[in-house]
Design a protein around this motif. Structure first.
Motif, PDB file in Angstrom:
ATOM      1  N   UNK A  61       3.172   3.500  -4.959  1.00  0.00           N
ATOM      2  CA  UNK A  61       3.622   2.586  -3.910  1.00  0.00           C
ATOM      3  C   UNK A  61       2.447   1.809  -3.329  1.00  0.00           C
ATOM      4  N   UNK A  62       1.368   2.517  -3.064  1.00  0.00           N
ATOM      5  CA  UNK A  62       0.186   1.884  -2.469  1.00  0.00           C
ATOM      6  C   UNK A  62      -0.459   0.902  -3.441  1.00  0.00           C
ATOM      7  N   UNK A  63      -0.559   1.297  -4.709  1.00  0.00           N
ATOM      8  CA  UNK A  63      -1.153   0.414  -5.714  1.00  0.00           C
ATOM      9  C   UNK A  63      -0.332  -0.858  -5.888  1.00  0.00           C
ATOM     10  N   UNK A  64       1.006  -0.735  -5.836  1.00  0.00           N
ATOM     11  CA  UNK A  64       1.866  -1.906  -5.974  1.00  0.00           C
ATOM     12  C   UNK A  64       1.594  -2.918  -4.868  1.00  0.00           C
ATOM     13  N   UNK A  65       1.442  -2.413  -3.654  1.00  0.00           N
ATOM     14  CA  UNK A  65       1.166  -3.324  -2.541  1.00  0.00           C
ATOM     15  C   UNK A  65      -0.152  -4.058  -2.739  1.00  0.00           C
TER      16      UNK A  65
END
Length: 262
Positions: free
Chosen positions: A52-56
């Protein structure tokens, strides 16, 4: 401890935003020691949080022109295959108690934490050691990139870590990418690996506390925003040694805690 855990979760995104890796190295210790999550379940939670964090972060780097889709796919496709084999086949067949030495049991959870600690220490040495990022190949070696992708998939599948500390060097030396593009492309690969791994865990019925996951991911997302903004002004290479020493101390702490005080 939970309040400190939420604060520490910001560092996950901060590291990913600054240097394109390292955040996943912290996720498992934060979940296990600060939130008291079972190590096996923590590997699933880590995949969601890191993904999730990497996608952002991918969106920001896409706008900055730092995503190299072709290199990411050559790396991610064999990596995803390795993740699925490890998590959905091999990982499930590992018994909870591997063997006993006198009265000391070697369990699956202990194995996860010890292997993770060793990987943390290995990653820390690569961060601390000064390297010349300008020494790159004359072109992209897609075969070697794919092979390393498969290896990173094994790490991601077993430990629930994104493998950024392995992805960044591979993109620098085998995809011939400059540092900022390696960071952005690494985030895309981490997102693909983590999301596929987490989807596989959902398929086999792993129990998930989404409210908890979203709260941790939100804090990591905040760190990602801060890290991405800082990365525009600072060279991530200068921050790696500092983060590397922190990761080394954490790895040593895990080994001591799990073996000596467990």
């Amino acid at each position: 401890m939970e309040y400190f855990g939420y604060l520490a979760s910001v560092i996950i995104g901060l590291s990913l935003g600054l240097i394109g890796g390292g955040g996943s190295i912290l996720t498992i210790p934060i979940l296990v020691y600060l939130f008291k999550i079972d190590p096996k379940l923590a590997t699933s939670y880590s995949l969601f949080i890191v993904g999730f964090t990497a996608l952002s972060g991918c969106f920001s780097h896409y706008r900055m022109g730092n995503l190299k889709i072709k290199s990411a796919l050559y790396f991610a496709i064999p990596s995803v295959f390795s993740i699925l084999v490890i998590r959905e086949v091999i990982f499930l067949k590992i018994p909870n108690v591997l063997f006993t030495i006198d009265d000391f049991q070697i369990t699956k959870n202990l194995l996860i934490m010890i292997v993770f600690a060793v990987m943390m220490m290995a990653a820390s040495f690569s961060m601390i050691r000064k390297t010349n990022a300008c020494i790159q190949s004359s072109g992209t070696n897609y075969l070697q990139l794919a092979i390393i992708g498969g290896i990173v998939g094994i790490v991601t599948g077993f430990l629930g870590a994104g493998g950024g500390f392995l992805i960044i060097p591979a993109l620098l030396f085998f995809a011939n990418l400059p540092m900022k593009q390696a960071v952005g492309t690494s985030l895309l690969i981490i997102f693909i690996n983590s999301s596929i791994g987490f989807a596989g865990d959902l398929y086999i019925g792993t129990p998930i506390d989404y409210k908890f996951l979203l709260s941790i991911s939100s804090m990591a997302f905040l760190g990602m925003i801060i890290g991405t903004q800082i990365s525009k002004k600072l060279d991530g290479d200068k921050l790696k040694p500092i983060f590397g020493w922190f990761v080394l101390v954490m790895g040593i702490y895990i080994i001591i805690k799990e073996i000596v005080f467990n």
